[in-house]
Design an enzyme around this catalytic site. Structure first.
Site, PDB file in Angstrom:
ATOM      1  N   LEU A  48       0.865  -1.171   0.000  1.00 52.96           N
ATOM      2  CA  LEU A  48       0.000   0.000   0.000  1.00 52.96           C
ATOM      3  C   LEU A  48       0.905   1.225   0.000  1.00 52.96           C
ATOM      4  O   LEU A  48       1.984   1.211   0.594  1.00 52.96           O
ATOM      5  CB  LEU A  48      -0.895   0.025   1.249  1.00 52.96           C
ATOM      6  N   ASP A  49       0.467   2.285  -0.654  1.00 55.18           N
ATOM      7  CA  ASP A  49       1.235   3.520  -0.619  1.00 55.18           C
ATOM      8  C   ASP A  49       1.382   4.009   0.815  1.00 55.18           C
ATOM      9  O   ASP A  49       0.552   3.695   1.681  1.00 55.18           O
ATOM     10  CB  ASP A  49       0.545   4.607  -1.457  1.00 55.18           C
TER      11      ASP A  49
END
Length: 330
Positions: free
Chosen positions: A144-145
């Site tokens: 995930l960012d």
């Protein structure tokens, strides 16, 4: 002082015999069927390096087998993660011998890198389970960012890592996100648009003709007068996929520093105006993850509720919409 076990290779010799019914087939294909816990690419590397022998000899991956030959595979559990363990709290949603599912907070970088060698999810995982250092990327199979919150699965064994990577590449993992986007949306749809590096800004991703296939399904979950809450489901997993696709359909995610600009609805309440200015990360949360458990094959579903900052943002949007309606839509 004891040596750090992560500085030593952990090896295991596996021995078997080629089934007679496999006669005439390629060695790499047969080996993949004989040792399904390992990925085809990993087995091919071991064949080329001489760590997987057919009848005591190093052969090419496409070598045809006769059937009945002995096979020896020296499994190398190499230390691929050099990050240091750090005592960073983790919100664990599920844990067993094969997998670990966590709720990643916004602001936590997943992998160490230039500028952030410490304080990452990898550092936290290595503190929780030192054996993860033996796995590629400390068992992380998807990311995930930094400023996206929500559910992530981490493999704890090589078998689980291989299995989860194959499920992801086969589009068999259900990944559901919640995003708050700019503009009122009437209905959901599907964005089927390839994503690649931006032609002039190499830091950003973009919808480009020569990009990799990318598909995002979305539906409207809640409407406000100038914003919408959408539920997004990933069919593919490209870098920044939801962020790029939502911007592509002219509904960028609120707070996205790379793909959106701050816009204030006309007549917004003071609280909403301040809340939008203060929201400094993309309003994107990985809400749900479902996959076949690598050991049992049973579906494992985990969910994480919206974090406090997104809940507060939704409360401000609801109040603003109520105030707007009370003014007769003016």
């Amino acid at each position: 002082m004891n040596a750090d076990p992560r500085d030593e290779d952990d090896t295991e010799l596996l021995e078997a015999e080629v089934p007679m019914h496999a006669a005439g087939r390629r060695f790499d294909q047969v080996l993949a069927e004989m040792f399904p816990d390992f990925s085809r690419s990993r087995l091919a590397e071991w064949i080329k390096s001489g760590d997987a022998l057919l009848d005591g000899k190093q052969v090419r991956p496409r070598e045809a087998v006769r059937g009945g030959e002995p096979v020896a595979v020296l499994v190398k559990m190499e230390t691929e993660t050099r990050a240091e363990p750090e005592d960073i709290p983790l919100h664990v949603l599920h844990e067993d011998e094969e997998v670990l599912v966590i709720n990643k907070p916004a602001g936590l970088v997943v992998h160490p890198g230039a500028g952030n060698p410490r304080g990452t999810l990898v550092n936290a995982l290595l503190h929780r389970d030192a054996k993860l250092a033996e796995l590629p990327r400390a068992g992380i199979v998807h990311r995930l960012d930094k400023d996206t919150s929500g559910v992530m699965v981490v493999a704890r064994t090589l078998r689980a890592h291989t299995n989860l990577v194959e499920q992801l590449s086969g589009r068999e993992v259900h990944r559901q996100y919640v995003a708050v986007v700019a503009g009122p949306m009437i209905a959901g749809s599907t964005v089927d648009a390839p994503i690649g590096r931006h032609p002039t800004d190499r830091v950003r991703m973009a919808v480009v003709a020569n990009g990799r296939p990318a598909i995002t399904h979305y539906r409207v979950r809640e409407k406000f007068r100038a914003h919408t809450v959408v539920e997004c489901r990933l069919e593919t997993g490209r870098t920044h996929q939801i962020r790029v696709h939502m911007a592509h359909v002219r509904h960028p995610i609120i707070g996205d520093p790379m793909y959106a600009r701050l816009t204030q609805p006309r007549g917004a309440t003071e609280a909403l105006s301040e809340g939008l200015r203060a929201f400094k990360r993309q309003a994107l949360h990985a809400e749900k993850l479902a996959f076949a458990h690598p050991a049992t094959g049973e579906t494992l579903t985990t969910e994480a509720g919206l974090p406090a900052d997104m809940q507060h943002l939704l409360a401000l949007l609801r109040e603003d919409t109520e105030a707007f309606n009370a003014r007769g839509g003016r």
